[in-house]
Design a protein around this motif. Sequence first.
Motif, short mmCIF file in Angstrom:
data_model
loop_
_atom_site.label_atom_id
_atom_site.label_comp_id
_atom_site.label_asym_id
_atom_site.label_seq_id
_atom_site.Cartn_x
_atom_site.Cartn_y
_atom_site.Cartn_z
N ASP A 283 1.01 -1.40 -0.23
CA ASP A 283 -0.33 -0.12 -0.09
C ASP A 283 0.94 1.22 -0.05
N GLY A 284 2.29 1.37 -0.26
CA GLY A 284 3.21 2.59 0.07
C GLY A 284 4.14 2.14 1.11
N THR A 285 3.29 1.20 1.97
CA THR A 285 4.46 1.19 3.33
C THR A 285 6.00 1.30 3.01
N GLN A 286 6.34 0.58 2.08
CA GLN A 286 7.24 0.15 1.60
C GLN A 286 8.56 1.79 1.49
N ARG A 287 7.45 1.95 0.37
CA ARG A 287 8.80 3.36 0.01
C ARG A 287 8.04 4.82 0.88
N LEU A 288 7.68 4.20 1.61
CA LEU A 288 7.38 5.30 2.78
C LEU A 288 8.94 4.99 4.09
N ILE A 289 9.21 4.10 4.46
CA ILE A 289 10.04 2.90 4.79
C ILE A 289 11.29 2.96 4.11
N LYS A 290 11.84 3.45 3.14
CA LYS A 290 13.05 2.76 2.63
C LYS A 290 13.43 4.07 2.10
N ASP A 291 13.65 4.70 3.50
CA ASP A 291 14.70 5.77 3.60
C ASP A 291 15.45 5.10 5.41
N TYR A 292 14.77 4.52 6.05
CA TYR A 292 15.05 4.24 7.30
C TYR A 292 15.75 2.65 7.14
N THR A 293 16.52 2.54 8.30
CA THR A 293 16.74 0.51 7.97
C THR A 293 15.55 0.36 8.53
N HIS A 294 15.33 -1.08 7.68
CA HIS A 294 14.43 -1.67 7.29
C HIS A 294 14.75 -3.26 7.04
N LYS A 295 13.47 -3.73 7.42
CA LYS A 295 14.40 -5.64 6.10
C LYS A 295 12.48 -5.52 6.05
N ILE A 296 11.94 -6.16 5.12
CA ILE A 296 11.65 -6.78 3.90
C ILE A 296 11.28 -8.77 4.43
N ILE A 297 10.33 -9.10 5.33
CA ILE A 297 9.84 -10.93 5.28
C ILE A 297 9.20 -10.80 5.10
N GLU A 298 8.57 -12.24 4.78
CA GLU A 298 7.84 -12.80 4.47
C GLU A 298 6.47 -12.99 4.96
N LYS A 299 4.80 -12.83 4.49
CA LYS A 299 3.93 -12.46 5.55
C LYS A 299 4.17 -14.11 6.34
N SER A 300 4.27 -14.84 5.42
CA SER A 300 4.24 -16.40 6.44
C SER A 300 4.94 -15.87 7.23
N GLU A 301 6.42 -15.27 7.65
CA GLU A 301 7.14 -15.77 8.17
C GLU A 301 6.69 -14.00 9.44
N PHE A 302 5.88 -14.42 9.92
CA PHE A 302 5.61 -13.09 10.50
C PHE A 302 5.11 -13.77 12.18
N ASN A 303 6.11 -13.08 13.19
CA ASN A 303 5.82 -13.99 14.44
C ASN A 303 5.28 -12.84 15.68
N HIS A 304 4.86 -12.68 16.39
CA HIS A 304 4.70 -11.87 16.94
C HIS A 304 6.10 -11.18 18.13
N GLY A 305 6.79 -12.66 18.72
CA GLY A 305 7.94 -12.48 19.27
C GLY A 305 9.15 -12.09 18.49
N GLY A 306 8.75 -13.37 17.14
CA GLY A 306 9.91 -13.45 16.30
C GLY A 306 10.17 -12.17 16.02
N THR A 307 9.26 -11.56 15.01
CA THR A 307 9.56 -10.29 14.56
C THR A 307 10.33 -9.34 14.90
N ARG A 308 10.12 -9.34 16.29
CA ARG A 308 10.58 -8.20 17.45
C ARG A 308 11.15 -8.89 17.28
N ASN A 309 12.10 -9.62 17.65
CA ASN A 309 13.59 -9.93 18.66
C ASN A 309 14.38 -9.65 16.72
N LEU A 310 13.85 -9.88 15.80
CA LEU A 310 14.75 -9.64 14.50
C LEU A 310 14.72 -7.91 14.69
N GLY A 311 13.82 -7.76 14.77
CA GLY A 311 14.16 -5.98 14.86
C GLY A 311 15.09 -5.63 15.98
N ALA A 312 14.80 -6.21 16.64
CA ALA A 312 15.74 -5.56 18.32
C ALA A 312 17.30 -6.28 18.09
#
Length: 303
Positions: A36-65
């Motif tokens: 929806d345009g989110t990826q364009r907005l965040i491209k100038d910041y540190t970011h990582k794209i994951i597969e939607k099927s990989e999302f996990n409430h704890g795991g995704t936040r641990n990745l960012g941490a």
Amino acid sequence: MKIVIIIPTLNGIGHLKENKQIYYSNLIFIDSQSNDGTQRLIKDYTHKIIEKSEFNHGGTRNLGARMATEDGADILVFMTQDAIPTDETWLEKLVAPIRSGEAAATFARQLPRRGASLLEQFSRHFNYPGVSRVRSEADIPQLGVKAFFFSNVCSAVRADVFWELGGFPEDVIMNEDMTLAAKLLRAGYKVKYVAEAEVVHSHDYSLKQQFRRNFDVGAFFAEAGPELRGASVTGEGLRFVREQIAYVRRHGHADLIPLVITEAAAKFSAFQLGKRHHLLPLGIKKKLSMHSYHWDQKEQGTL
């Protein structure tokens, strides 16, 4: 102390454009294939794209941490994409108890969105009062499950303590934040609810959504670890209903009492069913669950 804010995103462009108070900070976005345009907005910041099927409430936040820690973060701030700070002082207030050594973790007050229903306004009022409080392990006998209340909608944790305790659990369907809070208290650390740090965040769930969410809450408690021993939720649920009825009466809406009772019955039955999820086939669990992907991940052995 370096502070890094970690925000999981999925098609959050509307909220992220509304949120003017976060972009002066160190940010890490973990995006689950937004279109929806989110990826364009965040491209100038540190970011990582994951597969939607990989999302996990704890795991995704641990990745960012992990990314934040590698970048030298001393304090990890976790936010959801739809949490909107009320002013520019929110972050300073949120992390002040960590900087001073008063607590190892903090979480912010949540205010209802403009136009939120009266029942949702009460929910914010009940769970996020206007008075700050520090909790320790000594409070568990008195507060029960409320001692472990903690929300990743807007929270902060000392990075070294976060990793000392193993980060967020990655095998739970939800409430990874509550589990972390329980670990903190059991390990002798303190958690502070900071009412002065405010974000706007609320959801007017339908009755079906309430049922599905509470099914997942029940499933979480069925598999909760030893850190949550003594965390009975029955008394807290009854107190919520009693005070909600009084709240709608005070606001001149006794006509909402049947809805309060209906919602309470739906939540209770869903919670009890979720606690017994092991008796249900996979297909039924997925239909009853708000986070149906969890059951696929569990079945595939990725948790």
